[in-house]
Design a protein around this motif. Structure first.
Motif: not given
Ligand code: ADP
Ligand code: MG
Length: 582
Positions: A33-37, A159-162, A200-205
């Protein structure tokens, strides 16, 4: 339980201060959820049943399927449509293997997806002592996806999800496997520490800006073209760089064709679209520019008769993956970067005085296109009973033209090949089909994801054989009341419904199905609308009604069993016996 999903360990009589705890289940959910998934495609079972329940309780959308392969295909298509990894959740060994087909499909198609599977106890699996659903899933997954990770400790879930998220979407997108052993879910830790462990991953793409010298080289090659051709692939559709694609194609003035899932990136009635003159442009072009399309089997590897004289072409290739260059043909101008950055750099570099390609070339292509379109038109208006492919698809073509936001799902052999060229698309990412593998079975999973992720009406045009792979998901469609209309092109068999058993025995030939089958009755069992359509007019009425009402509908479209050809248009890939038949 508190609102963020932690539980209070305050059992009476313990005499200890109440402590806020969380566990593996909640950390997985909180990390997603933190990563909007926020959507999970799944089939429940040991050890992930509670994960699905708790995810729903935490406000995620949890869609439960009848078979993991279709949950997986749905997740892969969710990834394609949203540019975020689609999440599929399965049980251990067999469920994992079912999902793995879809993970490999996502990887081959360059779509971001995360397959999360529960797994059995490491200590027992590694000693091969025969655990429940024993399998070294991480090892099995590794060669079939872009990246694979296992998490053993609750504090590493974030970490695993990120890592899974970044691996799925960065660079060339693909499928990622995340192995979560059963024990992990029940591991408990302090809730505050747990929350701090999430990322929370920043700028994933991140943008991949092309090198200026590569941009200049590409423009030099393009400038020298007398007969340029642009080929748009599904990578360009995935990139969601629609303005840049249109801007570049129009500024170049070059004819273009679209690979099947890139159809509609610019409308198929665009004056530069050369889809109806495909053979001519592939053969004659002197400079071919690939934008998010690979020179794989779908383009005959850039060689052979179809491509004219060997060595007659220079290629410009835009791709995010540098290793794609020269994979099949030498690339005169490799342009490595993301499509939006590359196209914007090209547009800038073209300046205000870019000259259009020679008028003769543009005219030859346009004349050929118009002639072919005119030649086809009357066949698409036939009202034959039983229907042939042209009559039936002519009816559906008009429906998509009138309702261009409808998402078309398409699989089969003849049903696929004819629909691809007959049904024009007008909007980006509205056509989803068998993809790079040409695989059957993507139908209902893709349709469900398309409806769930966009809310648009969905029309699934399915060969009767193709439909069989995912047919049970009709129950899923009815359960979630999704606006999906499935049309089964029922020609009573694979390729054709007319093969006979040469021995005269009572078994039917391997390519034929039950004659006069009524697929429409399947959906009636689950409360959906079933229609039997024998003419193009029937079909048109039924589909229009379905799209207008938004009710789950299955139309059994009765097609002449003699209408198809062996393997549709890829019969050449089918080895034939050279030993004469008795
Ligand atoms: P098609 O089957 O339609 O020809 P392919 O799947 O063969 O398309 O090719 C898609 C290509 O697009 C892949 O090589 C992939 O690396 C590339 N790609 C995907 N996303 C991007 C992007 N954002 N920028 C540049 N290239 C991309
Ligand atoms: Mg068939």
């Amino acid at each position: 339980m508190t609102s963020n999903g932690t539980k209070q360990d305050n059992e009476a009589g313990q005499g200890e201060a109440p402590q806020n705890l969380t566990d593996g289940f909640h950390l997985v959910i909180d990390a997603l959820k933190l990563n909007d998934l926020n959507t999970i495609y799944t089939v429940p079972g040991i050890p992930i049943t509670d994960l699905g329940r708790l995810a729903q309780a935490a406000g995620m959308r949890v869609l439960s399927f009848r078979h993991e392969q279709h949950a997986g295909y749905a997740a892969s298509v969710a990834g394609y449509l949203t540019k975020k990894p689609g999440v599929c959740l399965t049980v251990s060994a067999p469920g994992f293997l079912n999902g793995l087909t879809a993970l490999a499909h996502a990887t081959v198609n360059c779509w971001p997806m995360i397959l999360i599977s529960g797994s059995s106890e490491r200590e027992i699996v590694d000693l091969q002592q025969g655990d429940y659903e024993e399998m070294d899933q991480l090892a099995v997954a590794k060669p079939l996806c872009k990246a694979a990770f296992r998490v053993l400790n609750a504090e590493d879930i974030g970490t695993g999800i990120a890592r899974a998220y970044r691996a799925a979407v960065s660079g060339r997108p693909g499928g990622v496997y995340l192995d979560l052993p059963a024990k992990l879910f029940a591991q408990v830790m302090d809730a505050e520490d747990g929350a701090k462990s999430l990322i929370k991953v920043i700028d994933p793409t991140p943008a991949h800006i092309p090198a200026p010298a590569a941009v200049e080289r590409a423009l030099d090659v393009l400038k020298g073209a007398k007969k340029p051709l642009i080929i748009l692939g599904k990578g360009a559709a995935y990139a969601q760089a629609d303005e840049a694609v249109r801007g570049f194609v129009e500024k170049s003035g070059s004819p273009y064709i679209a690979m099947s899932m890139a159809k509609g990136l610019l409308p198929d009635d665009h004056p530069q679209y050369a889809g109806a003159a495909r053979s001519l442009v592939l053969k004659e072009a002197d400079v071919v520019m690939l934008i998010g399309a690979r020179l794989n089997w779908l383009l005959s590897h850039g060689k052979g008769k179809q491509w004219g004289e060997p060595g007659s072409k220079k290629f410009i290739h835009i791709d995010i993956d540098p290793r794609e260059m020269d994979s099949n043909q030498p690339i005169a101008a490799p342009l490595v970067g993301d499509i939006e950055s590359c196209l914007n750099a090209l547009i800038d570099g073209m300046g205000d005085n870019w000259s259009a390609p020679p008028a003769e070339w543009v005219e030859v292509v346009r004349d050929k296109s118009e002639a072919n379109v005119a030649r086809m038109a009357p066949r698409l208006q036939n009202n034959n009973v039983p229907m042939d492919f042209h009559g039936a698809l002519g009816a559906l073509r008009t429906i998509i033209k009138d309702r261009p936001d409808t998402i078309l799902i398409n699989e089969g052999a003849n049903t696929l090949d004819f629909a691809r060229s007959i049904i024009d698309m007008y909007r980006p990412r509205k056509r989803i089909d068998v993809g790079t593998w040409g695989v059957m079975g993507i139908g209902m999973g893709s349709a469900i994801a398309a409806a769930v992720e966009t809310g648009n009406p969905v029309l699934a045009v399915e060969g009767d054989s193709a439909f069989g792979f995912s047919g049970m998901e009709i129950e899923t469609i009815c359960r979630y009341q999704l606006p999906i209309c499935v049309v089964v092109f029922n020609n009573s068999g694979i390729y054709r419904g007319t093969d006979r058993n040469p021995t005269g025995g009572s078994d039917p030939a391997p390519t034929v199905f039950v004659k006069d089958a009524r697929y429409d009755r399947i959906i009636e069992a689950f409360g959906g609308v079933g229609v039997n359509a024998t003419s193009p007019d029937d079909l048109s009425r039924a589909v229009t009604q379905a799209i207008t009402s938004g009710k789950p509908t299955l139309v059994n479209a009765v097609i002449n069993p003699e209408a198809g050809t062996e393997s549709g248009r890829i019969g050449n890939l089918n080895p034939q016996s050279v030993v004469s038949k008795k």
